[in-house]
Motif scaffolding. Structure first.
Motif, PDB file in Angstrom:
ATOM      1  N   SER A 184     -10.201 -26.756   1.359  1.00  0.00           N
ATOM      2  CA  SER A 184     -10.350 -26.399  -0.051  1.00  0.00           C
ATOM      3  C   SER A 184      -9.051 -25.865  -0.629  1.00  0.00           C
ATOM      4  O   SER A 184      -8.237 -25.277   0.094  1.00  0.00           O
ATOM      5  N   ALA A 185      -8.894 -26.061  -1.937  1.00  0.00           N
ATOM      6  CA  ALA A 185      -7.722 -25.512  -2.623  1.00  0.00           C
ATOM      7  C   ALA A 185      -7.898 -24.033  -2.938  1.00  0.00           C
ATOM      8  O   ALA A 185      -6.946 -23.364  -3.329  1.00  0.00           O
ATOM      9  N   PHE A 186      -9.131 -23.516  -2.765  1.00  0.00           N
ATOM     10  CA  PHE A 186      -9.418 -22.111  -3.044  1.00  0.00           C
ATOM     11  C   PHE A 186      -9.924 -21.423  -1.789  1.00  0.00           C
ATOM     12  O   PHE A 186     -10.602 -22.040  -0.960  1.00  0.00           O
ATOM     13  N   PRO A 187      -9.626 -20.133  -1.613  1.00  0.00           N
ATOM     14  CA  PRO A 187     -10.132 -19.395  -0.451  1.00  0.00           C
ATOM     15  C   PRO A 187     -11.608 -19.082  -0.582  1.00  0.00           C
ATOM     16  O   PRO A 187     -12.162 -19.056  -1.680  1.00  0.00           O
ATOM     17  N   GLN A 188     -12.246 -18.800   0.547  1.00  0.00           N
ATOM     18  CA  GLN A 188     -13.675 -18.501   0.571  1.00  0.00           C
ATOM     19  C   GLN A 188     -14.018 -17.263  -0.250  1.00  0.00           C
ATOM     20  O   GLN A 188     -15.141 -17.133  -0.757  1.00  0.00           O
ATOM     21  N   ALA A 189     -13.053 -16.362  -0.422  1.00  0.00           N
ATOM     22  CA  ALA A 189     -13.292 -15.127  -1.190  1.00  0.00           C
ATOM     23  C   ALA A 189     -13.678 -15.406  -2.628  1.00  0.00           C
ATOM     24  O   ALA A 189     -14.241 -14.531  -3.309  1.00  0.00           O
ATOM     25  N   VAL A 190     -13.413 -16.609  -3.111  1.00  0.00           N
ATOM     26  CA  VAL A 190     -13.756 -16.956  -4.494  1.00  0.00           C
ATOM     27  C   VAL A 190     -15.272 -17.002  -4.701  1.00  0.00           C
ATOM     28  O   VAL A 190     -15.761 -16.711  -5.793  1.00  0.00           O
ATOM     29  N   THR A 191     -16.021 -17.351  -3.645  1.00  0.00           N
ATOM     30  CA  THR A 191     -17.477 -17.462  -3.799  1.00  0.00           C
ATOM     31  C   THR A 191     -18.108 -16.161  -4.305  1.00  0.00           C
ATOM     32  O   THR A 191     -18.768 -16.165  -5.357  1.00  0.00           O
ATOM     33  N   PRO A 192     -17.941 -15.022  -3.603  1.00  0.00           N
ATOM     34  CA  PRO A 192     -18.556 -13.791  -4.138  1.00  0.00           C
ATOM     35  C   PRO A 192     -17.966 -13.358  -5.470  1.00  0.00           C
ATOM     36  O   PRO A 192     -18.683 -12.777  -6.305  1.00  0.00           O
ATOM     37  N   GLN A 193     -16.690 -13.635  -5.698  1.00  0.00           N
ATOM     38  CA  GLN A 193     -16.076 -13.288  -6.979  1.00  0.00           C
ATOM     39  C   GLN A 193     -16.734 -14.065  -8.118  1.00  0.00           C
ATOM     40  O   GLN A 193     -17.021 -13.512  -9.195  1.00  0.00           O
ATOM     41  N   MET A 194     -17.007 -15.345  -7.885  1.00  0.00           N
ATOM     42  CA  MET A 194     -17.651 -16.157  -8.915  1.00  0.00           C
ATOM     43  C   MET A 194     -19.120 -15.768  -9.103  1.00  0.00           C
ATOM     44  O   MET A 194     -19.651 -15.813 -10.212  1.00  0.00           O
ATOM     45  N   VAL A 195     -19.774 -15.362  -8.033  1.00  0.00           N
ATOM     46  CA  VAL A 195     -21.159 -14.906  -8.164  1.00  0.00           C
ATOM     47  C   VAL A 195     -21.231 -13.719  -9.116  1.00  0.00           C
ATOM     48  O   VAL A 195     -22.092 -13.657 -10.007  1.00  0.00           O
ATOM     49  N   LEU A 196     -20.310 -12.782  -8.971  1.00  0.00           N
ATOM     50  CA  LEU A 196     -20.278 -11.637  -9.885  1.00  0.00           C
ATOM     51  C   LEU A 196     -19.960 -12.078 -11.310  1.00  0.00           C
ATOM     52  O   LEU A 196     -20.476 -11.498 -12.273  1.00  0.00           O
ATOM     53  N   ASN A 197     -19.146 -13.117 -11.448  1.00  0.00           N
ATOM     54  CA  ASN A 197     -18.850 -13.667 -12.774  1.00  0.00           C
ATOM     55  C   ASN A 197     -20.115 -14.234 -13.415  1.00  0.00           C
ATOM     56  O   ASN A 197     -20.384 -14.010 -14.604  1.00  0.00           O
ATOM     57  N   PHE A 198     -20.930 -14.942 -12.621  1.00  0.00           N
ATOM     58  CA  PHE A 198     -22.217 -15.449 -13.118  1.00  0.00           C
ATOM     59  C   PHE A 198     -23.099 -14.286 -13.577  1.00  0.00           C
ATOM     60  O   PHE A 198     -23.710 -14.322 -14.646  1.00  0.00           O
ATOM     61  N   LEU A 199     -23.167 -13.272 -12.728  1.00  0.00           N
ATOM     62  CA  LEU A 199     -24.053 -12.147 -12.995  1.00  0.00           C
ATOM     63  C   LEU A 199     -23.624 -11.352 -14.215  1.00  0.00           C
ATOM     64  O   LEU A 199     -24.456 -10.745 -14.902  1.00  0.00           O
ATOM     65  N   ASN A 200     -22.322 -11.374 -14.500  1.00  0.00           N
ATOM     66  CA  ASN A 200     -21.801 -10.670 -15.674  1.00  0.00           C
ATOM     67  C   ASN A 200     -21.735 -11.565 -16.916  1.00  0.00           C
ATOM     68  O   ASN A 200     -21.291 -11.127 -17.974  1.00  0.00           O
ATOM     69  N   GLY A 201     -22.179 -12.812 -16.774  1.00  0.00           N
ATOM     70  CA  GLY A 201     -22.294 -13.713 -17.930  1.00  0.00           C
ATOM     71  C   GLY A 201     -21.015 -14.381 -18.370  1.00  0.00           C
ATOM     72  O   GLY A 201     -20.947 -14.913 -19.483  1.00  0.00           O
ATOM     73  N   GLY A 202     -19.985 -14.427 -17.491  1.00  0.00           N
ATOM     74  CA  GLY A 202     -18.696 -14.943 -17.926  1.00  0.00           C
ATOM     75  C   GLY A 202     -18.321 -16.337 -17.472  1.00  0.00           C
ATOM     76  O   GLY A 202     -17.227 -16.821 -17.796  1.00  0.00           O
ATOM     77  N   ALA A 203     -19.196 -17.016 -16.726  1.00  0.00           N
ATOM     78  CA  ALA A 203     -18.872 -18.354 -16.217  1.00  0.00           C
ATOM     79  C   ALA A 203     -19.265 -19.438 -17.221  1.00  0.00           C
ATOM     80  O   ALA A 203     -20.014 -19.191 -18.179  1.00  0.00           O
ATOM     81  N   ALA A 204     -18.775 -20.644 -16.982  1.00  0.00           N
ATOM     82  CA  ALA A 204     -19.082 -21.770 -17.874  1.00  0.00           C
ATOM     83  C   ALA A 204     -20.583 -21.995 -17.983  1.00  0.00           C
ATOM     84  O   ALA A 204     -21.110 -22.260 -19.070  1.00  0.00           O
ATOM     85  N   VAL A 205     -21.289 -21.896 -16.853  1.00  0.00           N
ATOM     86  CA  VAL A 205     -22.734 -22.133 -16.909  1.00  0.00           C
ATOM     87  C   VAL A 205     -23.436 -21.086 -17.768  1.00  0.00           C
ATOM     88  O   VAL A 205     -24.432 -21.391 -18.442  1.00  0.00           O
ATOM     89  N   ASN A 206     -22.925 -19.838 -17.784  1.00  0.00           N
ATOM     90  CA  ASN A 206     -23.525 -18.809 -18.639  1.00  0.00           C
ATOM     91  C   ASN A 206     -23.378 -19.169 -20.116  1.00  0.00           C
ATOM     92  O   ASN A 206     -24.323 -19.025 -20.902  1.00  0.00           O
ATOM     93  N   VAL A 207     -22.188 -19.632 -20.480  1.00  0.00           N
ATOM     94  CA  VAL A 207     -21.929 -19.991 -21.884  1.00  0.00           C
ATOM     95  C   VAL A 207     -22.843 -21.135 -22.316  1.00  0.00           C
ATOM     96  O   VAL A 207     -23.494 -21.073 -23.372  1.00  0.00           O
TER      97      VAL A 207
END
Length: 355
Positions: free
Chosen positions: A83-106
């Motif tokens: 992958s071009a991104f490290p595994q640490a991105v997964t939990p970081q993105m989960v928190l982004n979802f939960l805080n309403g800031g990801a593309a899917v939230n919009v």
């Protein structure tokens, strides 16, 4: 609970899936043909209306309460540098979802949908008031060295997806979309697709997070090695999912089965979600009638994957983000189809001659 008992429960739920209501679908088609337009001129919008009637058993179902279930899990195969991104991105993105800031939230806000974020296999401790925690594994094992999950873990993840969907349906949700997050999950999806659709990894492995040519070659070799090492049985979808899959993919298999068991249509997102749909279709063929394919992903292999299920995408925007973004966008097309069927005049009501 033993593996056999788990699988018996799963089989009972699969057998409970209602058959597609051909009569309701036919009535929707007949109504569509009476609207003030040439028959078939609205194309897939007409087909959507008929399928929604057949799936729900209602001519004009109320699908205003809808949710996208975003399953999150990590993958041990990331150790292989795929992958071009490290595994640490997964939990970081989960928190982004939960805080309403990801593309899917919009996009979900625009479509009037709830985002339900589930930790089913993230390799980190996650806490948030909006998180649905159903952790089955702390990330899968490296499928290039051993089986990604045990059979028991795999069935548990499927059952978790079914349970979450049933909980949502019990509160009135009538329409579902599949979403996911997990660095490394296009690798697992390519392996599953290669086995179940009998395709070479050269046709199923894509660029995922945006890897370069040399990493793409390496990723393809990793998928080949994982399949050769684990020898997943194409006649046993659970075995394939356990050996070369992921917890979030298994969770989405459960979401699809659960939606069908509750007579709810489910809109399938991109490559990873469609991989889950392929597994669901092999485990529970009746689920296919409840599926609507949202879009054609830019990820290599997605079109062949949909062909293996018998699905046709509604849109093609060259997306490959995942998260459920394409599926949530497709909600608008379902709304358009239902409004056309309900609000257009018929030839009789408008006093227009058909001949």
């Amino acid at each position: 609970m033993s593996v056999n008992e788990q699988e018996e429960r799963l089989l009972a739920i699969i057998e409970s899936i209602p058959p597609y209501d051909e009569d309701a679908a036919h009535r929707a088609e007949l109504h569509s043909d009476q609207l003030t337009k040439p028959p078939g001129s609205l194309g897939k919008l007409e087909a959507i209306g008929a399928q929604l009637a057949g799936a729900t058993g209602e001519l004009w179902p109320d699908l205003s309460k809808r949710a996208v279930i975003v399953m999150a899990g990590d993958h041990g195969v990331c150790e292989e540098g795929i992958s071009a991104f490290p595994q640490a991105v997964t939990p970081q993105m989960v928190l982004n979802f939960l805080n309403g800031g990801a593309a899917v939230n919009v996009l979900a806000r625009q479509a009037g949908a709830e985002v339900v974020c589930v930790d089913i296999g993230v390799a980190a401790e996650l806490k948030h008031e909006n998180l649905v925690s159903r952790k089955v594994v702390w990330g899968t094992r490296n499928m290039a060295k051993e089986a990604a999950m045990t059979r028991s873990e795999t069935v548990e993840a499927i059952m978790a997806g079914i349970a979450i969907t049933a909980e949502q349906a019990a509160t009135g949700t009538r329409l579902f979309a599949t979403g996911e997050m997990g660095i490394g999950n296009t690798t697992a999806s390519a392996a599953i697709t290669s086995v179940l659709a009998n395709l070479s990894p050269e046709l199923t492995v894509g660029r995922g997070t945006g890897i370069n040519d040399s990493v793409l070659v390496h990723k393809t070799e990793v998928v080949k090695r994982a399949i050769e090492l684990n020898q997943p049985n194409p006649g046993d979808p659970i075995d394939v999912l356990a050996k070369v899959g992921g917890a979030e993919i298994a969770g989405l298999v459960g979401v699809i089965i659960g939606a069908a068991a509750n007579r709810c249509p489910v809109v399938i997102d991109g490559y990873i979600s469609t991989t889950a749909a392929l597994v669901a279709s092999r485990l529970a063929p009746r689920t296919v009638s409840y599926m609507l394919a949202s879009h054609l992903s830019h990820e290599q292999g997605h079109s062949k994957l949909m062909e293996a299920i018998g699905l046709s995408p509604l849109i093609h925007l060259e997306m490959r983000l995942g998260e459920g973004t394409g599926a949530v966008l497709a909600f608008h097309l379902l709304d358009a189809s239902l409004r056309l069927m309900q609000e257009m005049a018929t030839f009789d009501s408008a006093g227009i001659s058909k001949s």
